[in-house]
Design an enzyme around this catalytic site. Sequence first.
Site, PDB file in Angstrom:
ATOM      1  N   GLU A   1      36.678  43.633  39.192  1.00 24.06           N
ATOM      2  CA  GLU A   1      35.502  44.041  38.428  1.00 24.06           C
ATOM      3  C   GLU A   1      35.303  45.556  38.537  1.00 24.06           C
ATOM      4  O   GLU A   1      35.296  46.107  39.638  1.00 24.06           O
ATOM      5  CB  GLU A   1      34.248  43.339  38.964  1.00 24.06           C
ATOM      6  CG  GLU A   1      34.224  41.841  38.744  1.00 24.06           C
ATOM      7  CD  GLU A   1      33.696  41.441  37.379  1.00 24.06           C
ATOM      8  OE1 GLU A   1      33.256  42.338  36.628  1.00 24.06           O
ATOM      9  OE2 GLU A   1      33.731  40.234  37.072  1.00 24.06           O
TER      10      GLU A   1
ATOM     11  N   HIS B   1      39.690  40.317  30.612  1.00 18.71           N
ATOM     12  CA  HIS B   1      38.898  39.095  30.452  1.00 18.71           C
ATOM     13  C   HIS B   1      38.813  38.706  28.974  1.00 18.71           C
ATOM     14  O   HIS B   1      38.876  37.518  28.621  1.00 18.71           O
ATOM     15  CB  HIS B   1      37.495  39.319  31.029  1.00 18.71           C
ATOM     16  CG  HIS B   1      36.782  38.064  31.384  1.00 18.71           C
ATOM     17  ND1 HIS B   1      35.498  38.045  31.872  1.00 18.71           N
ATOM     18  CD2 HIS B   1      37.158  36.765  31.328  1.00 18.71           C
ATOM     19  CE1 HIS B   1      35.124  36.796  32.099  1.00 18.71           C
ATOM     20  NE2 HIS B   1      36.120  35.997  31.766  1.00 18.71           N
TER      21      HIS B   1
END
Length: 275
Positions: free
Chosen positions: A139, A177
């Site tokens: 992330e 993603h």
Amino acid sequence: MQKSIFLLITLALLLVLSCSENIYQESKKAYKKQVKTLGKSLRNIQPDSINNQAFNVIESQNFSLRKPNFIIIHHTDQESCEQTYRTFALQRTQVSSHYVICDDGTITQMLNDLLRGWHAGNSTWGNVTDVNSVSIGIELDNDGEEPFSYAQINNLTWLLKNLTEKYKIPKQNIIGHADIAPGRKVDPSALFPWKTLAKSGYGIWYDETKLDSVVIDSAFNPKKALKFIGYNISNLENVIYSFKLHFNPSDVSKTLSEKDKKILILLEDEILKLK
């Protein structure tokens, strides 16, 4: 009066910090407990059965832990690293990632690489339908509307080098993603430097010097090309959007242009070289 206000503000800040510490302590305690429970479950083989007849059990000494084969890059879409830490530490959120990289380049690991994180959700890439089970999630602290900092990308590159060497992860298995969840996710944003990353050897990119010379054959099937790259083509418009977000970020839409088709042809060539 001012002294009283200052005291109240100080107490409020101490309370917030105390709550944060408690959250992280609780998360650490739960982490250790779950890992211990998982370890115990692996000590013995619990045989299954067919028609009420249990399987035989003969333990082999030849094994190791399964290793990740993909790296999925995300942006947090939150206001700060601190907010992301809290999100991943709280049980009720039911989300996690292995690493968080802050805007200043600080890297925080939140899960052992060999544990199954909860970052990919309902995702597919190629024949892989449970991406969480085979991937490491990274992330990046970013709200999706701001450029990614030099320090962040520099340290991401260092982390990718470490992980790909350790687990022998192919460069084409470093994806976003949005790639694995078209229509559901749009991270990392169009501002993410996939081309720069690919130049360092992480992820793939097309040979831009060949773009003008590519001839699109009448038999060319873009849908088939997208599937060949790895995309789940069940919703073509969403897939095109995710593809362009990654490989043609200056023209993100749900329609393929002539340039997009040329990029697809060149990407097919790059992937074939790796096989």
